[in-house]
Design a protein around this motif. Structure first.
Motif, PDB file in Angstrom:
ATOM      1  N   ARG A   9      -2.241   3.504  -0.132  1.00 26.91           N
ATOM      2  CA  ARG A   9      -2.901   3.761  -1.407  1.00 26.91           C
ATOM      3  C   ARG A   9      -4.406   3.888  -1.225  1.00 26.91           C
ATOM      4  N   LEU A  41     -12.848  19.057 -10.666  1.00 26.56           N
ATOM      5  CA  LEU A  41     -12.310  20.184  -9.890  1.00 26.56           C
ATOM      6  C   LEU A  41     -10.790  20.266  -9.971  1.00 26.56           C
ATOM      7  N   GLY A  42     -10.159  19.299 -10.586  1.00 21.10           N
ATOM      8  CA  GLY A  42      -8.704  19.295 -10.638  1.00 21.10           C
ATOM      9  C   GLY A  42      -8.108  19.081  -9.261  1.00 21.10           C
ATOM     10  N   LEU A  90      -3.255  13.835  -2.710  1.00 19.26           N
ATOM     11  CA  LEU A  90      -1.948  13.783  -3.342  1.00 19.26           C
ATOM     12  C   LEU A  90      -0.961  14.654  -2.581  1.00 19.26           C
ATOM     13  N   PHE A 104       5.140  14.374  -7.454  1.00 17.42           N
ATOM     14  CA  PHE A 104       3.958  13.864  -6.761  1.00 17.42           C
ATOM     15  C   PHE A 104       4.109  12.416  -6.326  1.00 17.42           C
ATOM     16  N   GLY A 105       3.466  12.102  -5.216  1.00 16.40           N
ATOM     17  CA  GLY A 105       3.273  10.728  -4.821  1.00 16.40           C
ATOM     18  C   GLY A 105       2.135  10.090  -5.604  1.00 16.40           C
ATOM     19  N   ALA A 106       1.924   8.798  -5.362  1.00 15.71           N
ATOM     20  CA  ALA A 106       0.920   8.044  -6.113  1.00 15.71           C
ATOM     21  C   ALA A 106      -0.503   8.306  -5.644  1.00 15.71           C
TER      22      ALA A 106
ATOM     23  N   TYR B  36       0.995  18.213 -16.785  1.00 16.05           N
ATOM     24  CA  TYR B  36       1.197  16.969 -16.046  1.00 16.05           C
ATOM     25  C   TYR B  36       0.249  15.901 -16.602  1.00 16.05           C
ATOM     26  N   GLN B  38      -1.602  12.093 -15.528  1.00 18.42           N
ATOM     27  CA  GLN B  38      -1.922  11.156 -14.452  1.00 18.42           C
ATOM     28  C   GLN B  38      -2.506   9.886 -15.064  1.00 18.42           C
ATOM     29  N   GLY B  41      -4.757   5.413 -11.426  1.00 19.19           N
ATOM     30  CA  GLY B  41      -4.241   4.942 -10.152  1.00 19.19           C
ATOM     31  C   GLY B  41      -2.879   5.479  -9.769  1.00 19.19           C
ATOM     32  N   GLN B  42      -2.402   6.456 -10.514  1.00 19.84           N
ATOM     33  CA  GLN B  42      -1.057   6.984 -10.269  1.00 19.84           C
ATOM     34  C   GLN B  42      -1.095   8.443  -9.848  1.00 19.84           C
ATOM     35  N   GLY B  43       0.041   8.920  -9.387  1.00 18.48           N
ATOM     36  CA  GLY B  43       0.188  10.339  -9.128  1.00 18.48           C
ATOM     37  C   GLY B  43       0.449  11.090 -10.423  1.00 18.48           C
ATOM     38  N   LEU B  44       0.771  12.356 -10.311  1.00 19.03           N
ATOM     39  CA  LEU B  44       1.008  13.182 -11.488  1.00 19.03           C
ATOM     40  C   LEU B  44       2.476  13.145 -11.891  1.00 19.03           C
ATOM     41  N   LEU B  46       5.294  15.032 -14.502  1.00 20.98           N
ATOM     42  CA  LEU B  46       5.532  16.213 -15.318  1.00 20.98           C
ATOM     43  C   LEU B  46       5.843  15.808 -16.753  1.00 20.98           C
ATOM     44  N   GLU B  88      -5.361  11.142 -17.653  1.00 23.11           N
ATOM     45  CA  GLU B  88      -5.898  12.477 -17.441  1.00 23.11           C
ATOM     46  C   GLU B  88      -4.735  13.464 -17.482  1.00 23.11           C
ATOM     47  N   PHE B  90      -3.353  17.434 -16.999  1.00 23.65           N
ATOM     48  CA  PHE B  90      -3.591  18.673 -16.267  1.00 23.65           C
ATOM     49  C   PHE B  90      -2.622  19.752 -16.727  1.00 23.65           C
ATOM     50  N   PHE B 100      -3.964  24.430 -10.822  1.00 27.36           N
ATOM     51  CA  PHE B 100      -4.253  23.432 -11.838  1.00 27.36           C
ATOM     52  C   PHE B 100      -5.585  23.703 -12.526  1.00 27.36           C
ATOM     53  N   GLY B 101      -5.632  23.313 -13.791  1.00 30.10           N
ATOM     54  CA  GLY B 101      -6.911  23.237 -14.459  1.00 30.10           C
ATOM     55  C   GLY B 101      -7.678  22.014 -13.975  1.00 30.10           C
ATOM     56  N   ALA B 102      -8.909  21.882 -14.465  1.00 31.70           N
ATOM     57  CA  ALA B 102      -9.782  20.794 -14.005  1.00 31.70           C
ATOM     58  C   ALA B 102      -9.426  19.456 -14.623  1.00 31.70           C
TER      59      ALA B 102
END
Lengths: 113, 110
Positions: A9, A41-42, A90, A104-106, B36, B38, B41-44, B46, B88, B90, B100-102
């Motif tokens: 992480r 920047l995404g 990611l 996606f992963g974390a 998506y 987020q 502290g996590q991933g994305l 859907l 956040e 996306f 992806f957008g910003a």
């Protein structure tokens, strides 16, 4: 549930070090991806792979390489880490079907000092 | 050229109020579109997707999005925001690969 696991992480590395970021998925997905995420920047695609031992450059491959020796594992390598590679990384995976839904992963937050 | 634009970098909304996040894309054909989320502290994760058909798409967590071809938009909405919606968001489009957008940061106030 699809599970994409990133081995760390948080990572702190020194400039010039070789850094490995590991990603494993358990859904037998053909495609795997590495992104970096920076504020404003995404997500930007670094590399992707659509099969074992296959790789394709994304939008920002400079300074990175990848390895995919097994279907479930996709590694991102920073050959000589630099401070501008401090970022959130990611990993994602997907099946080869329409829509390319990615899971996606974390994330791994890498700091290069 | 920017394929996906999220005009709002940051939105603050009161708990219980409605939320709308804007997304515009630049692409000739109708692309596949995604939202998506987020969490910190996590991933994305859907939220929802649009491939074709009904232009109003329902997703998880009470979100919906509407595809409007004439406006090249795919805006995300939720009628009543919960504190756990702070995250956040996306928007993304498949144009060869996923772009992806910003992102839009949503803050929920009590």
């Amino acid at each position: 549930d699809v599970k994409v696991t990133q081995s760390s992480r948080y990572l702190v590395k020194r400039t010039g070090e070789k850094v490995f970021l590991e990603c494993v998925q358990d859904m037998d997905h053909e495609n795997m991806f590495w992104y970096r995420q920076d504020p404003g920047l995404g997500l930007r695609l670094i590399y992707f792979s659509y099969d074992v031992k296959m790789k394709e450059k994304g939008d920002i491959p400079e300074g990175y390489s990848v390895s995919r020796e097994k279907k479930e594992r996709f590694s991102l390598i920073l050959e000589s880490a630099s401070t501008n590679q401090t970022s959130m990384y990611l990993c994602a995976s997907s099946l080869t079907d329409r829509g390319n839904i990615q899971y996606f992963g974390a994330g791994t937050r890498l700091s290069v000092l | 050229a920017q394929s996906v634009t999220q005009p709002d970098i940051h939105i603050t909304v009161s708990e219980g109020a409605s939320l709308e996040l804007r997304c515009n894309y630049s692409y000739g054909a109708t692309p596949y579109l995604f939202w998506y989320v987020q969490s910190p502290g996590q991933g994305l994760q859907l939220l929802l997707k649009y491939f074709s058909g009904d232009t109003l798409v329902q997703g998880i967590k009470g979100f919906e999005a509407e595809f409007k071809r004439s406006q090249s938009s795919f805006n995300l909405r939720k009628p009543s925001v919960h504190w756990s919606d702070a995250a956040e968001y996306f928007c993304a489009v498949v144009r060869g690969k996923l772009q992806f957008g910003a992102g839009t940061q949503v803050v929920v106030t009590p």
